[in-house]
Design a protein around this motif. Structure first.
Motif, PDB file in Angstrom:
ATOM      1  N   THR A  10       0.852  -1.063  -0.024  1.00  0.00           N
ATOM      2  CA  THR A  10      -0.037   0.031   0.176  1.00  0.00           C
ATOM      3  C   THR A  10       0.982   1.261  -0.063  1.00  0.00           C
ATOM      4  O   THR A  10       1.775   1.272   0.886  1.00  0.00           O
ATOM      5  CB  THR A  10      -1.035  -0.068   1.325  1.00  0.00           C
ATOM      6  OG1 THR A  10      -1.581  -1.066   1.290  1.00  0.00           O
ATOM      7  CG2 THR A  10      -1.705   0.997   1.432  1.00  0.00           C
ATOM      8  N   PRO A  12       0.941   4.845   1.056  1.00  0.00           N
ATOM      9  CA  PRO A  12      -0.015   5.638   1.895  1.00  0.00           C
ATOM     10  C   PRO A  12       0.029   7.120   1.136  1.00  0.00           C
ATOM     11  O   PRO A  12      -0.639   7.881   1.927  1.00  0.00           O
ATOM     12  CB  PRO A  12       0.705   5.410   3.298  1.00  0.00           C
ATOM     13  CG  PRO A  12       2.084   5.092   3.022  1.00  0.00           C
ATOM     14  CD  PRO A  12       1.976   4.338   1.699  1.00  0.00           C
ATOM     15  N   SER A  43       6.652   0.740  11.779  1.00  0.00           N
ATOM     16  CA  SER A  43       5.722   0.165  12.290  1.00  0.00           C
ATOM     17  C   SER A  43       4.925   0.795  13.438  1.00  0.00           C
ATOM     18  O   SER A  43       3.836   0.518  13.418  1.00  0.00           O
ATOM     19  CB  SER A  43       6.622  -1.240  12.955  1.00  0.00           C
ATOM     20  OG  SER A  43       5.480  -1.964  13.603  1.00  0.00           O
ATOM     21  N   LEU A  46       2.333   3.094  11.898  1.00  0.00           N
ATOM     22  CA  LEU A  46       1.025   2.231  11.319  1.00  0.00           C
ATOM     23  C   LEU A  46       0.427   1.781  12.443  1.00  0.00           C
ATOM     24  O   LEU A  46      -0.886   1.801  12.376  1.00  0.00           O
ATOM     25  CB  LEU A  46       1.745   1.120  10.464  1.00  0.00           C
ATOM     26  CG  LEU A  46       2.478   1.454   9.182  1.00  0.00           C
ATOM     27  CD1 LEU A  46       3.196   0.274   8.456  1.00  0.00           C
ATOM     28  CD2 LEU A  46       1.572   2.077   8.128  1.00  0.00           C
ATOM     29  N   LYS A  47       0.895   1.495  13.461  1.00  0.00           N
ATOM     30  CA  LYS A  47       0.207   0.931  14.801  1.00  0.00           C
ATOM     31  C   LYS A  47      -0.549   2.146  15.269  1.00  0.00           C
ATOM     32  O   LYS A  47      -1.618   1.939  15.612  1.00  0.00           O
ATOM     33  CB  LYS A  47       0.906   0.386  15.794  1.00  0.00           C
ATOM     34  CG  LYS A  47       1.550  -1.060  15.586  1.00  0.00           C
ATOM     35  CD  LYS A  47       2.127  -1.694  16.852  1.00  0.00           C
ATOM     36  CE  LYS A  47       2.459  -3.098  16.302  1.00  0.00           C
ATOM     37  NZ  LYS A  47       3.718  -3.520  15.812  1.00  0.00           N
ATOM     38  N   SER A  51      -3.371   0.438  12.345  1.00  0.00           N
ATOM     39  CA  SER A  51      -3.175  -0.598  11.244  1.00  0.00           C
ATOM     40  C   SER A  51      -2.693  -1.911  12.023  1.00  0.00           C
ATOM     41  O   SER A  51      -1.864  -1.845  13.049  1.00  0.00           O
ATOM     42  CB  SER A  51      -2.067  -0.092  10.288  1.00  0.00           C
ATOM     43  OG  SER A  51      -1.718  -1.184   9.480  1.00  0.00           O
ATOM     44  N   ASP A  52      -3.049  -3.037  11.539  1.00  0.00           N
ATOM     45  CA  ASP A  52      -2.664  -4.252  12.139  1.00  0.00           C
ATOM     46  C   ASP A  52      -1.790  -4.708  11.167  1.00  0.00           C
ATOM     47  O   ASP A  52      -1.561  -5.981  11.218  1.00  0.00           O
ATOM     48  CB  ASP A  52      -3.644  -5.201  12.440  1.00  0.00           C
ATOM     49  CG  ASP A  52      -4.614  -5.621  11.387  1.00  0.00           C
ATOM     50  OD1 ASP A  52      -4.325  -5.089  10.320  1.00  0.00           O
ATOM     51  OD2 ASP A  52      -5.447  -6.345  11.438  1.00  0.00           O
ATOM     52  N   THR A  53      -0.657  -4.028  10.750  1.00  0.00           N
ATOM     53  CA  THR A  53       0.287  -4.602   9.727  1.00  0.00           C
ATOM     54  C   THR A  53       1.284  -5.560  10.472  1.00  0.00           C
ATOM     55  O   THR A  53       1.920  -4.991  11.609  1.00  0.00           O
ATOM     56  CB  THR A  53       1.109  -3.346   9.142  1.00  0.00           C
ATOM     57  OG1 THR A  53       0.292  -2.379   8.601  1.00  0.00           O
ATOM     58  CG2 THR A  53       2.323  -3.745   8.112  1.00  0.00           C
ATOM     59  N   GLU A  94      -5.488   3.619  -2.027  1.00  0.00           N
ATOM     60  CA  GLU A  94      -4.792   4.031  -0.865  1.00  0.00           C
ATOM     61  C   GLU A  94      -5.363   5.230  -0.190  1.00  0.00           C
ATOM     62  O   GLU A  94      -5.368   5.465   0.948  1.00  0.00           O
ATOM     63  CB  GLU A  94      -3.578   4.446  -1.549  1.00  0.00           C
ATOM     64  CG  GLU A  94      -2.554   3.149  -1.833  1.00  0.00           C
ATOM     65  CD  GLU A  94      -3.022   2.524  -3.209  1.00  0.00           C
ATOM     66  OE1 GLU A  94      -3.864   3.238  -3.977  1.00  0.00           O
ATOM     67  OE2 GLU A  94      -2.475   1.463  -3.589  1.00  0.00           O
ATOM     68  N   GLU A  97      -7.916   3.933   2.095  1.00  0.00           N
ATOM     69  CA  GLU A  97      -7.286   3.416   3.373  1.00  0.00           C
ATOM     70  C   GLU A  97      -6.871   4.677   4.288  1.00  0.00           C
ATOM     71  O   GLU A  97      -7.109   4.381   5.398  1.00  0.00           O
ATOM     72  CB  GLU A  97      -6.239   2.727   2.831  1.00  0.00           C
ATOM     73  CG  GLU A  97      -6.947   1.340   2.389  1.00  0.00           C
ATOM     74  CD  GLU A  97      -5.605   0.438   1.643  1.00  0.00           C
ATOM     75  OE1 GLU A  97      -4.500   0.788   1.548  1.00  0.00           O
ATOM     76  OE2 GLU A  97      -5.962  -0.568   1.134  1.00  0.00           O
ATOM     77  N   LEU A 101      -8.515   5.424   8.153  1.00  0.00           N
ATOM     78  CA  LEU A 101      -7.572   5.374   9.240  1.00  0.00           C
ATOM     79  C   LEU A 101      -7.996   6.596  10.410  1.00  0.00           C
ATOM     80  O   LEU A 101      -8.092   6.296  11.498  1.00  0.00           O
ATOM     81  CB  LEU A 101      -6.189   5.507   9.121  1.00  0.00           C
ATOM     82  CG  LEU A 101      -5.345   4.293   8.499  1.00  0.00           C
ATOM     83  CD1 LEU A 101      -3.874   4.676   8.043  1.00  0.00           C
ATOM     84  CD2 LEU A 101      -5.550   3.278   9.449  1.00  0.00           C
TER      85      LEU A 101
END
Length: 158
Positions: A10, A12, A43, A46-47, A51-53, A94, A97, A101
């Motif tokens: 993705t 972003p 990470s 994103l968290k 996001s649960d990436t 994107e 998405e 968020l």
């Protein structure tokens, strides 16, 4: 086991229009301000955005963006990634998405409270009043919220 060349990531920030906007987004990811985005920083942001990436996906994202393979993403790599528009839909997926968020209650509108929550999770110090002003500046229908169409216009502004 992923096959080389089949990984999709993705993007972003495909909607970013100029280097100043790219720098602003980069600085939010570069939480320690050293001019590099590490996998942990990526990470963490994103968290914070909800996001649960997975760790594996973060590694794939880093591999795709980190073209000089030094283990970090610099501003040039980030800018190249943001400007790369190989998507047939022009980044619409994107963009949706990104909107989702911010739209924490999934009602199709971003409120000042939702904006405030996300910005504070990202380490931006702003008040509800600041967020209300931001919403008002792009709220073309005057309902006090940012809908997806308003969000797309806002992100497309140069």
């Amino acid at each position: 086991m992923a096959t080389e060349g089949t990984t999709t990531t993705t993007k972003p920030c495909e909607y970013l229009q100029d280097m100043e906007e790219v720098k602003k987004v980069f600085s939010r990811f570069d939480t320690n301000g050293d001019g590099m985005i590490t996998g942990d920083e990526l990470s963490g942001v994103l968290k914070a955005l909800g996001s649960d990436t997975s760790p594996e996906e973060v590694i794939r994202m880093m591999d795709e963006i980190d073209t000089d393979k030094d283990g970090c993403i610099n501003i040039e790599e980030f800018a190249a990634f943001c400007k790369n528009d190989d998507s047939l839909d022009g980044g619409a997926k994107e963009m949706k998405e990104a909107f989702d968020l911010y739209d924490q209650d999934h009602n199709g509108r971003i409120s000042a409270t939702e904006l405030h929550q996300i910005l504070n999770r990202l380490g931006q110090s702003c008040t509800i009043h600041d967020c209300t002003r931001m919403i008002t500046s792009v709220d073309s229908d005057g309902d006090g919220y940012v809908c997806f169409e308003e969000f797309k216009k806002m992100m497309g502004n140069k």
